[in-house]
Write an enzyme that holds these catalytic residues in place. Structure first.
Site, mmCIF file in Angstrom:
data_model
loop_
_atom_site.group_PDB
_atom_site.id
_atom_site.type_symbol
_atom_site.label_atom_id
_atom_site.label_comp_id
_atom_site.label_asym_id
_atom_site.label_seq_id
_atom_site.Cartn_x
_atom_site.Cartn_y
_atom_site.Cartn_z
ATOM 1 N N ASP A 209 40.008 110.698 -49.950
ATOM 2 C CA ASP A 209 41.426 112.209 -48.848
ATOM 3 C C ASP A 209 40.182 113.242 -48.665
ATOM 4 O OD1 ASP A 209 44.251 113.169 -49.533
ATOM 5 O OD2 ASP A 209 43.107 114.864 -49.936
ATOM 6 N N ILE A 210 40.971 113.578 -47.419
ATOM 7 C CA ILE A 210 40.440 115.510 -47.113
ATOM 8 C C ILE A 210 40.738 116.580 -49.190
ATOM 9 C CG2 ILE A 210 39.625 117.612 -45.925
ATOM 10 C CD1 ILE A 210 40.395 115.324 -43.475
ATOM 11 N N GLU B 174 45.991 113.619 -44.426
ATOM 12 C CA GLU B 174 44.302 112.903 -44.337
ATOM 13 C C GLU B 174 44.150 112.139 -45.347
ATOM 14 O OE1 GLU B 174 46.231 114.455 -47.412
ATOM 15 O OE2 GLU B 174 44.658 116.052 -47.891
HETATM 16 P P1 GH3 Z 1 43.399 117.623 -52.005
HETATM 17 O O1 GH3 Z 1 42.002 118.430 -51.860
HETATM 18 O O2 GH3 Z 1 43.982 117.524 -53.287
HETATM 19 O O3 GH3 Z 1 43.869 116.261 -51.657
HETATM 20 O O4 GH3 Z 1 43.994 119.184 -51.436
HETATM 21 P P2 GH3 Z 1 44.937 119.222 -49.906
HETATM 22 O O5 GH3 Z 1 45.389 120.149 -49.539
HETATM 23 O O6 GH3 Z 1 44.444 118.717 -48.592
HETATM 24 O O7 GH3 Z 1 46.333 117.853 -50.557
HETATM 25 P P3 GH3 Z 1 47.451 118.483 -49.659
HETATM 26 O O8 GH3 Z 1 48.581 117.194 -49.943
HETATM 27 O O9 GH3 Z 1 48.123 119.907 -50.889
HETATM 28 O O10 GH3 Z 1 47.578 118.925 -48.502
HETATM 29 C C1 GH3 Z 1 46.842 117.954 -47.598
HETATM 30 C C2 GH3 Z 1 47.447 118.365 -45.840
HETATM 31 O O11 GH3 Z 1 47.204 117.433 -45.259
HETATM 32 C C3 GH3 Z 1 48.430 119.565 -45.719
HETATM 33 C C4 GH3 Z 1 49.319 118.751 -43.948
HETATM 34 O O12 GH3 Z 1 49.395 119.572 -43.403
HETATM 35 C C5 GH3 Z 1 48.337 118.137 -44.071
HETATM 36 N N1 GH3 Z 1 47.712 117.214 -43.673
HETATM 37 C C6 GH3 Z 1 48.582 116.506 -42.990
HETATM 38 N N2 GH3 Z 1 48.205 115.931 -42.423
HETATM 39 C C7 GH3 Z 1 47.763 116.119 -41.221
HETATM 40 C C8 GH3 Z 1 47.840 116.346 -39.589
HETATM 41 O O13 GH3 Z 1 47.795 115.201 -39.390
HETATM 42 N N3 GH3 Z 1 47.333 117.551 -39.213
HETATM 43 C C9 GH3 Z 1 46.924 118.218 -39.999
HETATM 44 N N4 GH3 Z 1 46.343 119.359 -39.063
HETATM 45 N N5 GH3 Z 1 47.057 118.156 -41.211
HETATM 46 C C10 GH3 Z 1 48.095 117.683 -42.001
HETATM 47 MG MG MG Z 2 43.468 116.229 -49.599
HETATM 48 MG MG MG Z 3 46.493 113.805 -49.253
#
Ligand code: GH3
Ligand code: MG
Ligand code: MG
Length: 433
Positions: A286-287, A329
């Site tokens: 996970d990013i 992500e």
């Molecule tokens: P953590 O290190 O704990 O994983 O923090 P995080 O911010 O990566 O985790 P969180 O689950 O709070 O946020 C995930 C983010 O990924 C929020 C969401 O907007 C973003 N995201 C998910 N899918 C996509 C996508 O398809 N495109 C974009 N640009 N962002 C995405």
């Molecule tokens: Mg993340």
């Molecule tokens: Mg996540």
């Protein structure tokens, strides 16, 4: 009375005269009857001759007629064989979505229609510049079946590029008028008396040909073309099916596999591993702080970062590893026939590659870098079902997050009774915490 010479005086005897008269009458009658009979025989012969002359052409016609009937019956047999085979071929072709299964069906159909010495089935190459032999009957065993035949080369190449069905006389006629390299020295093993291209929307999908035919149905060229047309419909269907499958199985943003496809593959690998007592591993990551990246740089920049991550991931694994976008992500990798330590090496390599990559504006991320956190679990040690394995890899991933991110945790059953100290887990990669 007749002693010595002719006694003329006896003629005076009326009874003798009567007798002579009678005799003359009888012989005249006989002569008449005989003459009539003889005259009639000659007439008959004449008439018979006349009749024979009239009958001869009729007999000739009858012979021709019998021949035509035989030919028609034969033709009818060929045609009904063809018509009876056609629905079966159409049904079988309709049931197959795999390109490689189409060629043998076409070959068998051609064998039944033409009883030929040789059948060749070619598909167009992916680069769309020539043909590759995919199935055959009667080709010498030593022939190099992987040989590429450019469009335009020999009879086969000519038909493929001109998309005109050809029979032997067409080839000979064309050879006289067009400077075509029909009897190319590069194709001495090919016997091509009838050939038709399989086409769709003006592009050639393949080609079928027959040679050394023992059966020559009347409309042989039309028949071959009909088989070729059925072949092209089937090939086009297979192509569309493959494209649809790819679309359904892949993630639109990263072009990696989608989660559903990953889960199906995982189930298959699991079954195979169970049977063959093989091991395999999964790696999920996970990013880190991706919300932060999105918030700072905008959603399109976030999308681009996801695409880049997908590319790095694809470039870091082997061809038979399956890489998928698991969620927003989150990414997942299936590593068949890979040990736990082997998977740890791959996971660490991916983490390092992503950390090393310079994402646009990543300096504003916590730690000044766009990074990932991951977890590895392996079969059969950490779980025996898909859900168990994904669950354990996910547990390890969250251990990495809790441990400070930008790291890989290899699942260890011991840390279930853990003290929540990240040091209890086997951790690969750089520790930032
Ligand atoms: P953590 O290190 O704990 O994983 O923090 P995080 O911010 O990566 O985790 P969180 O689950 O709070 O946020 C995930 C983010 O990924 C929020 C969401 O907007 C973003 N995201 C998910 N899918 C996509 C996508 O398809 N495109 C974009 N640009 N962002 C995405
Ligand atoms: Mg993340
Ligand atoms: Mg996540």
């Amino acid at each position: 009375m007749f002693g010595g010479g002719l006694d003329i005086s006896a003629l005076a005897d009326p009874s003798v005269l009567l007798l002579i008269g009678l005799l003359l009458l009888v012989s005249a009658g006989l002569a008449f009857l005989l003459g009539r009979r003889l005259g009639m025989g000659a007439g008959r012969r004449e008439a018979a001759k006349k009749m024979a002359a009239q009958v001869e052409p009729i007999e000739e016609d009858a012979r021709e007629f019998r021949k035509s009937v035989w030919l028609l019956q034969n033709e009818n047999k060929n045609l009904s064989t063809f018509l009876m085979l056609l629905p079966d071929l159409a049904r079988e072709l309709n049931n197959t979505h795999e390109k490689r299964k189409i060629a043998p069906l076409l070959r068998r159909m051609l064998e039944q229609i033409f009883d030929p010495e040789q059948v060749l089935v070619f598909y167009t190459t992916q680069r769309n510049d020539g043909l590759i032999l995919v199935d055959d009957k009667g080709l010498a065993a030593g022939f190099d079946r992987t040989r590429f035949i450019p469009f335009g080369e020999g009879r086969v190449g000519w038909v493929a590029s001109n998309q005109i069905s050809m029979d032997e006389s067409d080839f000979q006629q064309k050879a006289r008028f067009v400077k075509a390299d029909f009897d190319s020295a590069s194709q001495p093993h090919f016997k091509i008396e009838l050939a038709a291209a399989m086409t769709h929307n003006e592009s050639t999908l393949g080609l079928i040909s027959v040679g050394g035919m023992l059966r020559h149905p009347k409309n042989e060229k039309t028949m071959l073309k009909m088989v070729a047309d059925l072949g092209s419909i089937a090939l086009n269907n297979a192509l569309l099916f493959h494209k649809m499958q790819q679309l359904a199985n892949s993630d639109g943003l990263t072009q990696l596999y989608a989660k559903r496809y990953f889960m199906t593959s995982l189930a298959e690998i699991l079954m195979r591993a169970e049977k063959g007592h093989e091991e395999f591993a999964i790696f999920i990551f996970d990013i880190d702080h991706f919300k932060h990246y999105n918030d700072n740089n905008g959603h399109p920049a976030g999308d681009e970062a996801l695409r880049t991550t997908g590319r790095i991931l694809r470039d870091s694994v082997r061809e038979d590893d399956i890489v998928a976008r698991y969620g927003g992500e989150e990414f997942i990798v299936l590593l068949p026939n890979t040990s736990k330590p082997g998977a740890a090496v791959v996971a660490e390599k991916i983490r390092a590659a992503i950390a090393a990559h310079e994402y646009p504006k990543e300096q504003s991320q916590p730690g000044g870098d766009l990074t990932i956190s991951g977890g590895v679990a392996s079969y059969p040690y950490d779980g025996r079902t898909s859900a168990e394995l994904v669950g354990k890899a996910d547990e390890a991933l969250y251990k990495s997050k809790r441990g400070g991110r930008n790291r890989i945790t290899i699942y260890e059953p011991t840390y279930l009774s853990e003290s929540d100290d990240p040091a209890d887990a086997t951790v690969a990669g750089r520790r930032t915490a």
